[in-house]
Write an enzyme that holds these catalytic residues in place. Structure first.
Site, PDB file in Angstrom:
ATOM      1  N   LYS A 169       0.629  -1.245   0.020  1.00 36.14           N
ATOM      2  CA  LYS A 169       0.012  -0.138  -0.029  1.00 36.14           C
ATOM      3  C   LYS A 169       0.932   1.259  -0.026  1.00 36.14           C
ATOM      4  CE  LYS A 169      -3.527  -0.989  -0.645  1.00 36.14           C
ATOM      5  NZ  LYS A 169      -3.688  -1.308  -1.912  1.00 36.14           N
ATOM      6  N   TRP A 208       1.276   2.361  -8.858  1.00 36.17           N
ATOM      7  CA  TRP A 208       1.632   3.763  -9.407  1.00 36.17           C
ATOM      8  C   TRP A 208       3.139   3.946  -9.805  1.00 36.17           C
ATOM      9  CZ3 TRP A 208       2.125   8.588  -5.784  1.00 36.17           C
ATOM     10  CH2 TRP A 208       2.486   9.527  -6.487  1.00 36.17           C
ATOM     11  N   HIS A 211       7.284  -7.070  -1.847  1.00 38.83           N
ATOM     12  CA  HIS A 211       7.160  -6.511  -0.540  1.00 38.83           C
ATOM     13  C   HIS A 211       8.136  -7.388   0.331  1.00 38.83           C
ATOM     14  CE1 HIS A 211       3.504  -4.750  -1.940  1.00 38.83           C
ATOM     15  NE2 HIS A 211       2.836  -5.713  -1.816  1.00 38.83           N
ATOM     16  N   ARG A 265       5.924   4.876   2.288  1.00 40.85           N
ATOM     17  CA  ARG A 265       4.695   5.998   2.662  1.00 40.85           C
ATOM     18  C   ARG A 265       4.607   6.084   3.973  1.00 40.85           C
ATOM     19  NH1 ARG A 265      -1.580   4.860   0.395  1.00 40.85           N
ATOM     20  NH2 ARG A 265      -2.034   7.094   0.428  1.00 40.85           N
ATOM     21  N   TYR A 284       6.278   8.397  -1.055  1.00 35.29           N
ATOM     22  CA  TYR A 284       5.045   8.570  -1.802  1.00 35.29           C
ATOM     23  C   TYR A 284       4.484  10.027  -1.765  1.00 35.29           C
ATOM     24  CZ  TYR A 284      -0.113   8.096  -2.144  1.00 35.29           C
ATOM     25  OH  TYR A 284      -1.370   8.166  -2.704  1.00 35.29           O
ATOM     26  N   LYS A 335      -8.042   6.022  -3.224  1.00 30.80           N
ATOM     27  CA  LYS A 335      -8.148   7.543  -3.135  1.00 30.80           C
ATOM     28  C   LYS A 335      -6.900   8.281  -3.660  1.00 30.80           C
ATOM     29  CE  LYS A 335     -10.761   9.969   0.425  1.00 30.80           C
ATOM     30  NZ  LYS A 335     -11.345   9.943   2.015  1.00 30.80           N
ATOM     31  N   GLY A 336      -5.820   7.707  -3.246  1.00 27.26           N
ATOM     32  CA  GLY A 336      -4.714   8.131  -3.887  1.00 27.26           C
ATOM     33  C   GLY A 336      -4.212   9.815  -3.117  1.00 27.26           C
TER      34      GLY A 336
HETATM   35  P1  A3P Z   1      -5.254   4.630  -0.970  1.00 28.67           P
HETATM   36  O1  A3P Z   1      -5.873   3.257  -0.448  1.00 28.67           O
HETATM   37  O2  A3P Z   1      -4.714   5.531   0.156  1.00 28.67           O
HETATM   38  O3  A3P Z   1      -5.858   5.325  -1.821  1.00 28.67           O
HETATM   39  P2  A3P Z   1      -0.253  -0.312  -3.866  1.00 28.67           P
HETATM   40  O4  A3P Z   1      -0.054  -0.099  -5.095  1.00 28.67           O
HETATM   41  O5  A3P Z   1       1.069  -0.131  -3.085  1.00 28.67           O
HETATM   42  O6  A3P Z   1      -1.046  -1.434  -3.478  1.00 28.67           O
HETATM   43  O7  A3P Z   1      -0.856   1.298  -3.140  1.00 28.67           O
HETATM   44  C1  A3P Z   1      -2.133   1.493  -3.365  1.00 28.67           C
HETATM   45  C2  A3P Z   1      -2.350   2.896  -2.900  1.00 28.67           C
HETATM   46  O8  A3P Z   1      -1.643   3.721  -3.789  1.00 28.67           O
HETATM   47  C3  A3P Z   1      -3.670   3.375  -2.713  1.00 28.67           C
HETATM   48  O9  A3P Z   1      -3.784   4.261  -1.579  1.00 28.67           O
HETATM   49  C4  A3P Z   1      -3.645   4.110  -3.996  1.00 28.67           C
HETATM   50  O10 A3P Z   1      -4.895   5.025  -4.166  1.00 28.67           O
HETATM   51  C5  A3P Z   1      -2.503   4.893  -4.329  1.00 28.67           C
HETATM   52  N1  A3P Z   1      -2.457   5.172  -5.685  1.00 28.67           N
HETATM   53  C6  A3P Z   1      -2.571   4.592  -6.637  1.00 28.67           C
HETATM   54  N2  A3P Z   1      -2.220   5.277  -8.012  1.00 28.67           N
HETATM   55  C7  A3P Z   1      -2.017   6.497  -7.396  1.00 28.67           C
HETATM   56  C8  A3P Z   1      -1.381   7.552  -7.899  1.00 28.67           C
HETATM   57  N3  A3P Z   1      -1.234   7.835  -9.504  1.00 28.67           N
HETATM   58  N4  A3P Z   1      -1.139   8.477  -7.178  1.00 28.67           N
HETATM   59  C9  A3P Z   1      -1.352   8.617  -5.986  1.00 28.67           C
HETATM   60  N5  A3P Z   1      -1.679   7.593  -5.302  1.00 28.67           N
HETATM   61  C10 A3P Z   1      -1.980   6.465  -5.818  1.00 28.67           C
END
Ligand code: A3P
Length: 283
Positions: free
Chosen positions: A39, A44, A89, A111, A177, A241-242
């Protein structure tokens, strides 16, 4: 001694065999590892890197959903042409030995723990395979004890810190992040320098736009970007949500106090600096 125990890892493999096959993965020149606790923005960031590595027109580069190194698909990853991108991970002690021996590049994404735990809770609550029925407060308690899939985030951070601090390894770059969100160009320029790729500022800016949260999410929604991580109601939780600071919508004042105390203890000697203590708190 080894804090990541098999019981906290996906049970897709018989652990012994699983770990030794990862550990003995062949090295190819140019291999890159994106490492992060769950997470932290793996999807991304791996999309960004994939665009940075390609010399194609940006429109022609497809979005990717790089599977984790530690999944059964690992075998097919090996056959991909260089430069191969791996996402994992796992802590350094579990990663391919030859990658380290050959000075392979590693980018660590970090993050802030409060947003990680919120995002992780949504993920595990929605994931059909990993399904977790814990309430927010129940999950938070488990997370604080490190009793979650992939183990304690703090132990994970300490392991990478040891590697960096002992100066045992220099082909490693860490990126936050939050910085990627707030000043993406600057961060990608750092990454570019580290990887030795070229690309104009204009191209980097285009990559940032193409891999923006909204664009990635709308590609998932329209079915163009396939991710297995979508629940029955088609709610993606990889692109949820990002944002920075969604933790403020979840932590109670008491939970926040306890978590801060934990962070103070766990991150006391940390080289990693997270921002997680704004003066206002919404609940
Ligand atoms: P949230 O749950 O806070 O929205 P992972 O890819 O490691 O599983 O991480 C997922 C997290 O990265 C999610 O956080 C997701 O929304 C966020 N994320 C994905 N794409 C993103 C982007 N382009 N910009 C910012 N956050 C992003």
């Amino acid at each position: 001694e080894d804090l990541i125990q098999a019981k906290y890892l996906p049970l897709m493999f018989e652990p012994k065999e699983f770990f030794s096959s990862i550990k003995n993965l062949q090295y190819k020149k140019g291999d890159i590892f994106v490492c992060a606790y769950p997470k932290s923005g793996n999807h991304w960031f791996s999309n960004i890197i994939n665009h940075m590595l390609s010399t194609k027109d940006l429109d022609e580069i497809e979005f990717i959903n790089v599977p984790l190194l530690e999944t059964p698909i690992m075998k097919t990853l090996q056959e991909r042409p260089s430069p191969r991108l791996f996402v994992s991970h796992l802590p350094d002690s579990r990663l391919p030995r030859l990658h380290f021996e050959n000075g392979g590049k590693i980018i660590l994404i970090l993050r802030n723990p409060k947003d990680v735990v919120v995002s992780y809770w949504y993920h595990l609550s929605k994931d059909r395979h990993l399904g977790c029925s814990l309430s927010w407060s129940g999950f938070l308690e488990h997370f604080m004890k490190g009793n979650v899939l992939f183990g304690s985030y703090f132990d994970y951070l300490k392991k990478w810190q040891r590697l960096i601090q002992d100066q045992k390894y220099s082909s490693i770059l860490y990126v936050y992040y939050e910085d990627l969100k707030e000043r993406p160009l600057e961060e990608l320029q750092k990454v570019q320098k580290f990887l030795g790729t070229d690309g104009t500022t204009h191209r980097l800016n285009q990559i940032i736009t193409k891999c923006s949260f909204n664009n990635l999410k709308s590609n998932v929604d329209s079915g163009r970007l396939r991710t297995t991580l979508v629940d029955e109601n088609k709610q993606p939780f990889v692109y949820r949500k990002g944002e920075i600071g969604d933790w403020m919508n979840h932590f109670t004042v008491l939970q926040n106090k306890q978590f801060d105390e934990l962070l103070d203890r766990e991150l006391k000697d940390s080289i990693f600096k997270f921002r997680y203590r704004p003066s206002t708190h919404r609940i």
